[in-house]
Design an enzyme around this catalytic site. Sequence first.
Site, PDB file in Angstrom:
ATOM      1  N   CYS A  93     -31.424  78.396 -38.619  1.00  0.00           N
ATOM      2  CA  CYS A  93     -32.324  77.613 -37.764  1.00  0.00           C
ATOM      3  C   CYS A  93     -31.589  76.948 -36.586  1.00  0.00           C
ATOM      4  O   CYS A  93     -31.219  77.637 -35.652  1.00  0.00           O
ATOM      5  CB  CYS A  93     -33.087  76.608 -38.627  1.00  0.00           C
ATOM      6  SG  CYS A  93     -34.642  76.117 -37.901  1.00  0.00           S
ATOM      7  N   HIS A 191     -34.421  78.626 -44.394  1.00  0.00           N
ATOM      8  CA  HIS A 191     -33.559  77.556 -44.902  1.00  0.00           C
ATOM      9  C   HIS A 191     -33.272  77.752 -46.379  1.00  0.00           C
ATOM     10  O   HIS A 191     -33.672  78.730 -46.992  1.00  0.00           O
ATOM     11  CB  HIS A 191     -34.300  76.225 -44.754  1.00  0.00           C
ATOM     12  CG  HIS A 191     -34.242  75.686 -43.378  1.00  0.00           C
ATOM     13  ND1 HIS A 191     -33.173  74.988 -42.907  1.00  0.00           N
ATOM     14  CD2 HIS A 191     -35.131  75.729 -42.358  1.00  0.00           C
ATOM     15  CE1 HIS A 191     -33.405  74.615 -41.662  1.00  0.00           C
ATOM     16  NE2 HIS A 191     -34.581  75.062 -41.296  1.00  0.00           N
TER      17      HIS A 191
HETATM   18  N1  GLN Z   1     -34.751  71.530 -34.212  1.00  0.00           N
HETATM   19  C1  GLN Z   1     -34.942  72.940 -34.247  1.00  0.00           C
HETATM   20  C2  GLN Z   1     -36.394  73.328 -34.112  1.00  0.00           C
HETATM   21  O1  GLN Z   1     -37.268  72.555 -34.378  1.00  0.00           O
HETATM   22  C3  GLN Z   1     -34.346  73.513 -35.504  1.00  0.00           C
HETATM   23  C4  GLN Z   1     -35.090  73.071 -36.713  1.00  0.00           C
HETATM   24  C5  GLN Z   1     -34.410  73.435 -37.991  1.00  0.00           C
HETATM   25  O2  GLN Z   1     -33.202  73.627 -38.060  1.00  0.00           O
HETATM   26  N2  GLN Z   1     -35.208  73.471 -39.028  1.00  0.00           N
HETATM   27  O3  GLN Z   1     -36.664  74.448 -33.763  1.00  0.00           O
END
Ligand code: GLN
Length: 239
Positions: A93, A191
């Site tokens: 992510c 994740h």
């Molecule tokens: N902040 C980033 C987004 O919202 C990554 C989010 C995350 O790592 N879950 O796309």
Amino acid sequence: MKLKLLHMYPDVLNLYRDRGNVITIKRRCEWRNIDIEIIPFTIHDKYDFDEIDIFFIGGGSDRGQRIVYKDFLNYRQEFKRVIKDDAVILAICGGYQLLGKKYIDSEGNELPGLGIFKYETISGKDRLIGNIIIENNLGLKPKTIVGFENHGGRTYSDYEPFGFVRVGYGNNGEDGKEGMVYRNCIGTYLHGPLLPKNPHLTDYLILKALERKYNISSLEELNDEIEYAAHKKVLKLYG
Ligand code: GLN
């Protein structure tokens, strides 16, 4: 045999059990008597990247990404070199976004990435959240990989995808692609619990690291009944 895993910014980039992914790699190595050292690495730390076998970069909130990105930019050359040298990298992510050219966050701030890969990410109005099921593009069996995604960013990438979306959003919710693969580097929106519920993927990463360092071409089988029960439950509930 000994592997070293560099866990980058565990204090800032650690959303939705990303740390559990590191624990899973560690346990599956230990169950096979493969020595593995987990090295936490955060802002201002120093480590010789050439000594590392596996790099793990988790996801972060936009705020977290704003905190780490400047420090991360210091490692552009190192990452270029280790990726070319087939080091294993799992970037999730926010970590995945920062390996690309740039991330435009939900407030419109432009965060430059390492620019190692040519994709870019732009935050949309709403967030792409939920359980996700993809079909992996690595040739692993089972074909399915299950996980959870929660991102505002939409990534537009021409690289080989990590997988194809069966259920969920993936890179941008439009083109059916999820993540990217280049050599032994995987970027993905999945994740934790990515690795606990996908032992085939965990073993793929461990084996790639062992192949590179020790020329090992197979791993001892483990009893994965519990892991695949969790995997199948996701398929049953959301597939
Ligand atoms: N902040 C980033 C987004 O919202 C990554 C989010 C995350 O790592 N879950 O796309």
